[in-house]
Design an enzyme around this catalytic site. Structure first.
Site, mmCIF file in Angstrom:
data_model
loop_
_atom_site.group_PDB
_atom_site.id
_atom_site.type_symbol
_atom_site.label_atom_id
_atom_site.label_comp_id
_atom_site.label_asym_id
_atom_site.label_seq_id
_atom_site.Cartn_x
_atom_site.Cartn_y
_atom_site.Cartn_z
ATOM 1 N N GLU A 52 48.862 20.253 29.181
ATOM 2 C CA GLU A 52 49.122 21.626 29.669
ATOM 3 C C GLU A 52 49.594 22.608 28.597
ATOM 4 O OE1 GLU A 52 51.742 21.294 33.044
ATOM 5 O OE2 GLU A 52 50.282 20.154 34.188
ATOM 6 N N GLU B 258 43.977 13.646 37.660
ATOM 7 C CA GLU B 258 45.065 13.760 38.645
ATOM 8 C C GLU B 258 44.519 14.291 39.970
ATOM 9 O OE1 GLU B 258 48.416 15.942 37.002
ATOM 10 O OE2 GLU B 258 48.176 14.988 35.050
HETATM 11 C C1 XIL Z 1 54.258 15.443 38.816
HETATM 12 C C2 XIL Z 1 54.716 14.220 39.554
HETATM 13 O O1 XIL Z 1 53.701 13.844 40.461
HETATM 14 C C3 XIL Z 1 56.005 14.485 40.293
HETATM 15 O O2 XIL Z 1 56.520 13.276 40.838
HETATM 16 C C4 XIL Z 1 57.026 15.090 39.344
HETATM 17 O O3 XIL Z 1 58.168 15.460 40.083
HETATM 18 C C5 XIL Z 1 56.459 16.296 38.636
HETATM 19 O O4 XIL Z 1 55.271 15.937 37.959
HETATM 20 N N1 XIL Z 1 50.580 17.813 36.194
HETATM 21 C C6 XIL Z 1 50.917 16.662 35.529
HETATM 22 C C7 XIL Z 1 51.730 15.619 36.207
HETATM 23 O O5 XIL Z 1 50.453 16.457 34.401
HETATM 24 O O6 XIL Z 1 52.558 14.934 35.330
HETATM 25 C C8 XIL Z 1 52.531 16.192 37.332
HETATM 26 O O7 XIL Z 1 53.145 15.104 38.013
HETATM 27 C C9 XIL Z 1 51.678 17.024 38.247
HETATM 28 C C10 XIL Z 1 51.054 18.171 37.511
#
Ligand code: XIL
Length: 460
Positions: free
Chosen positions: A166, A273
């Site tokens: 990101e 994701e």
């Molecule tokens: C999220 C997790 O799912 C949560 O449990 C945590 O509280 C916050 O992070 N982008 C990403 C992930 O790269 O690491 C994130 O995961 C969601 C958005």
């Protein structure tokens, strides 16, 4: 019970068995067994049959939940620790590294032959508190030390690392996100990738981001970075597309084309994701589309959903996953598996695309109409073509599009193209030839130059 992690072997065994029995037994029986068994019955096995993985984010503290771990063991062949490898988890105070939670996930996954995606070495979020006291060279060195230590500790155990997560800004600016890491100098990303390569030369090194799933200013900026890294020999092997979708940020129509253009730079692409808020057939269709997009891109080598049950999701209220709160398979599961098996995707219910009352019937004899929507940029385009059946069901169709001079088709999905320039005919493929009266189906293609604005349609 089918072992989801050994589908290739299972297929080979079946092929041999079929070959042997063919000569000895009634062939019809043997063939029935082979073709039924050919459609894999778990996500991981089905993905593995085309050389891909199907993974999920995993939380270490949930591994003792038997519903959770049973689904994990049965369905998936890759895992991503959801939080356990992040900077705050692995280096809670500077120079002190803790791996126990991540190890629970990694060791268990590896014991079962699953791949592990490492997530994430350098990110502006979920940093330990001590990083806020650092800046400049001190922070840069702390970041590089973190990358080196963690990637070294897991050397040889990680299939793909999200080295940087990101780092690009949202909106139209197309630039880097401001962060403490960015303020250490614009070269922080390549420095992180170089450190990761040195620490674990065998892991694939990925850049991972969200809102980069379709072509837009942000994904263009990431694209330019990957192109630049490739040209200068900065080690990068893959780009991760987070793919968190909902009504505000739906699955883009040029998802596949966008994956493909990155793949064309010489990197693997991975859906990292995936979650899609919604329910029922709408959600199921989106999951099938996302899976099909990956399957259509040779270098899309894996899909990871961001959790198992809806209740495991970081956005649980949007019910965005493949299993419900009780661990039952949802329609989205069924359609994702069918798409992985290259089966007929779930058709949208007829009511979602009713023929508008005012529509002029298609010209008699043609039986269908086709309309084009173009996403045109300087030097290239993605065309999405909607084929709509007239008063009768179509059992096959072909759409003709005449490309302006200099334009060429580079990549087609959900149709078979004949030719690449001038007038190109796109015929249906096996799963979308049947279109009910008044209903529609879509295919698309990417091209260079200027895209065509109109299409003709023929029933066949
Ligand atoms: C999220 C997790 O799912 C949560 O449990 C945590 O509280 C916050 O992070 N982008 C990403 C992930 O790269 O690491 C994130 O995961 C969601 C958005």
């Amino acid at each position: 019970m089918i072992d989801p992690h050994r589908p290739q072997r299972r297929r080979r065994v079946l092929a041999v068995a079929t070959g042997l029995t063919a000569g000895l037994l009634a062939t019809a029986g043997a063939l029935t067994v082979a073709s039924t068994a050919d459609a894999a019955t778990t996500l991981g096995a089905s993905a593995a049959a085309t050389g891909r993985y199907f993974g999920t984010a995993v939380a270490a503290y949930k591994l003792s939940d038997s519903t959770y771990s049973n689904i994990l063991n049965t369905e998936f062949n890759s895992v991503t620790p959801e939080n356990e490898m992040k900077w705050d988890a692995t280096e809670p105070s500077q120079g002190n590294f803790t791996y126990s939670s991540a190890d629970q996930i990694v060791n268990r996954a590896r014991a079962q032959g699953m791949k592990v995606r490492g997530h994430a070495l350098a990110w502006h979020q979920q940093q330990p508190g001590w990083t806020s006291n650092l800046s400049g060279t001190a922070l840069r060195n702390a970041m590089l030390n973190h990358v080196t230590q963690v990637a070294t500790y897991y050397r040889g155990k990680i299939d793909s690392w999200d080295v940087v997560n990101e780092a690009f800004a949202d909106g139209g600016g197309g630039g880097r996100r401001d962060s403490n890491l960015q303020r250490t100098g614009n070269d922080w990303i390549e420095a992180a990738f170089r450190a990761a390569r040195t620490a674990d030369p065998a892991a694939k090194l990925c850049y991972n981001d969200y809102n980069t799933d379709g072509q837009n200013a942000k994904s263009n900026a990431v694209y330019a970075m990957v192109q630049d890294f490739k040209s200068r020999g900065v080690p990068i092997d893959c780009v991760g597309f987070q793919s968190h979708f909902n009504a505000q940020s739906p699955l883009p129509s040029d998802y596949q084309a966008n994956l493909q253009r990155f793949a064309n730079l010489g990197v693997d692409v991975q859906i990292t994701e995936l979650d899609i808020e919604g329910s029922g057939s709408t959600q199921a269709n989106s999951y099938a589309s996302a899976v099909r997009a990956c399957l259509a891109v040779t270098r899309c080598n894996g899909i990871t959903v961001w959790g198992i049950r809806d209740s495991d999701s970081w956005r649980a209220s949007g019910t965005p996953l493949l299993f419900d709160n009780s661990g039952n398979k949802k329609a989205a599961y069924t359609s994702a598996l069918a798409a992985l098996n290259n089966g007929q995707p779930t058709d949208p219910p007829p009511t979602t695309t009713p023929p508008p009352a005012t529509t002029t019937p298609p010209p008699s004899g043609s039986g269908c109409t086709a309309t084009v929507s173009l996403n045109q940029w300087n030097g290239g385009f993605v065309a999405t073509v909607r084929v709509t059946a007239g008063g009768n069901q179509l059992t096959g169709w072909s759409a003709g599009l005449t490309l302006p001079s200099g334009a060429a088709v580079t990549n087609t999905w959900n149709a078979q193209a004949s030719g690449s320039s001038g007038t190109v005919n796109f015929a249906n493929v096996a799963y979308n030839g049947t279109v009910n009266a008044g209903a529609s189906t879509e295919f698309g293609f990417q091209g260079t130059g200027t895209g065509p604005g109109t299409a003709s349609c023929t029933a066949r």
